[in-house]
Write a protein that holds these residues in place. Structure first.
Motif: not given
Length: 503
Positions: A338-350
């Motif tokens: 069950e792999l979790s990912f974090m999207v939308g970081p403050p830099e290079n967001t898209e």
């Protein structure tokens, strides 16, 4: 001398069907009962827990009320019960403990209904506080490690207490919960799944993680005798047939894990846990044999990002190629990753978000059974990091979508605003545009319809198959935008979302 008596409260944060043992309060009660006594009110089961709290205070003597507080949806009920106690029992000391007052100590103590905050572990600090309160020895308060309090209107923070190793003789008093069997739940692991926590803390110091902020890279594994005693109770006396481990990081060093795995292999209770890709990849074949015999069904692995640079910046300590390797390794050993990912970081967001989507597709090609959890990256403010880590690798200032500095709440009430609840739950961030929010939501909709989670026991199989087929063309051709037909169908089927409901 009268032994101090403490009322411990777990404010409501889940539905009754999702309630699990309030393990933090059970461990705290075990520590308090060595020199006093304690009662527990669990708002996840006792839905009228505020009135139950007031009734308990009217009918029995207590020296203080201790409230376990996390951020997100538990903030509002924590405030509600604290205000009720302050209104009806104005002289009753109110103590907040847990993640929120550890990460946001000044914010917690800014409230007029919070008298004391305990940072990090409470098993030593809280009993010392209760002794001081019950004896009226105010002079001893300054000596209690990890205690924060108000003195003449100013907030005073005592030095942090050292990390406490687990006591192998500690026995949890499940009977304080009334009928403990009501906490056993039907999950994909079994019909009577119990929650348990063997080890505490984590050796790693990820900058975004509340566990690192709370424990500062310390960890303590249990004695095998204690683990076997606890699991035997759960299996043979309560009738549990599977275990959900709430350890912050179950797999530590292999040499330390083997004795624990041998106990678990003997009891053969299917289990779920948190793990790291590098730790699993380092296990020898003999250890994997124990893992298979112990019946590990699913491991929640923080993949976080396909960007090696981002993983380095957040001090994760793993690499993207290890995520791909562990997906294949788990497939060969019959374990669902069950792999979790974090999207939308403050830099290079898209760019980072789209890169993550493609990486997830690669994982699905390697192991179609891989479960994917998508969160929005919401880092802790610098002031909330562990004192050992503040100022190390400082991140760039956080800016909102308009380029203005992000200002974190200064009171508990501000943390109940929906956008801050979403921030605490990694569901939204101030720097996301409406377009990107929609893009993330659409991708997750298509992904979870195309690959319904194995944890969903409620939705009929035919409905999950139908949704999977309906989503297949969108997933194949990357047509994620506005999947209206899937959203409409999902209103009827209501697929389970593990990132919201857990097991």
């Amino acid at each position: 001398m009268t032994r101090p008596h403490t009322l411990l409260i777990n404010p409501t944060v889940t539905s009754r069907s999702s309630a699990r043992f309030p393990l933090s309060l059970l461990h705290l009660a075990a520590a308090l009962d060595k020199s006093g006594s304690s009662d527990i009110i669990d708002g996840n089961v006792d839905r009228d827990f505020v009135n139950d709290t007031l009734h308990a205070l009217r009918t029995r003597r207590f020296d203080a009320v201790g409230i376990s507080v996390m951020g997100g949806p538990q903030m509002a009920p924590s405030i509600e019960v604290s205000k009720a106690v302050r209104e009806h029992f104005p002289d009753m000391p109110i103590v907040w403990g847990g993640y929120f007052p550890t990460l946001y100590t000044d914010t917690a103590l800014a409230a007029p209904y919070v008298d004391y905050a305990i940072r990090g572990q409470g098993e030593e600090s809280f009993p010392a506080l209760m002794t001081a309160l019950s004896t009226g020895d105010a002079s001893s308060l300054a000596k209690i490690g990890s205690l924060s309090r108000k003195v003449d209107g100013e907030i005073v923070h005592n030095p942090s207490r050292r990390f406490s190793l687990a006591d192998p003789n500690t026995v949890l008093s499940y009977d304080k919960l009334g009928d403990p069997s009501r906490y056993l739940a039907r999950t994909f692991l079994g019909r009577r799944t119990a929650a348990h926590q063997a080890s505490v803390g984590c050796r790693f110091r990820c900058t975004f993680c509340g566990v690192a902020a709370m424990f500062g890279g310390a960890t303590a594994l249990p004695a095998t005798t204690r683990l076997e005693r606890e699991l035997s109770y759960l299996k043979y006396e309560l009738g549990a047939d599977s275990i959900q481990y709430f350890d912050h990081n179950f797999f530590d060093r292999e040499e330390d894990m083997v004795p624990l795995l041998e106990v678990m292999a003997k009891l053969e209770l299917p289990w779920w846990c948190y793990a790291r890709s590098d730790a699993l990849l380092k296990l020898s074949e003999s250890s994997w044999k124990l893992v298979r015999k112990s019946r590990l069904r699913m491991a929640y692995i923080g993949a976080e990002s396909p960007s090696g640079q981002m993983l380095k910046d957040i001090r994760k300590g793993t690499r993207p190629d290890q995520t791909l390797e562990v997906a294949e390794l788990c497939r060969r050993n019959g374990v669902i990753p069950e792999l979790s990912f974090m999207v939308g970081p403050p830099e290079n967001t898209e760019e980072e978000t789209e890169h993550t989507f493609e990486f997830i597709r690669e994982l699905k090609r390697i192991n179609p059974q891989s479960e994917i959890i998508v969160y929005v990256y919401t880092p802790l403010p610098e002031s909330s990091r562990h004192e050992k880590d503040r100022g190390k690798r400082p991140s760039a200032p956080l800016l909102d979508v308009n380029g203005e500095p992000v200002v974190f709440p200064k009171t508990p009430e501000e943390w109940t605003q929906q956008h801050w609840v979403d921030y605490a739950c990694h569901a939204d961030a101030p720097w996301l545009t409406d377009k990107l929010r929609r893009r993330i939501r659409d991708f997750v909709t298509v992904l979870r319809c195309r690959y319904p989670t194995a944890q969903d026991l409620r939705s009929p199989r035919w409905a999950k198959r139908t949704l999977s087929v309906a989503a297949s063309w969108r997933y194949s051709y990357r047509k994620y935008n506005r999947p209206w037909e899937l959203e409409l169908a999902n209103r009827l089927v209501k697929l389970r979302m593990p990132q919201v409901s857990g097991l």
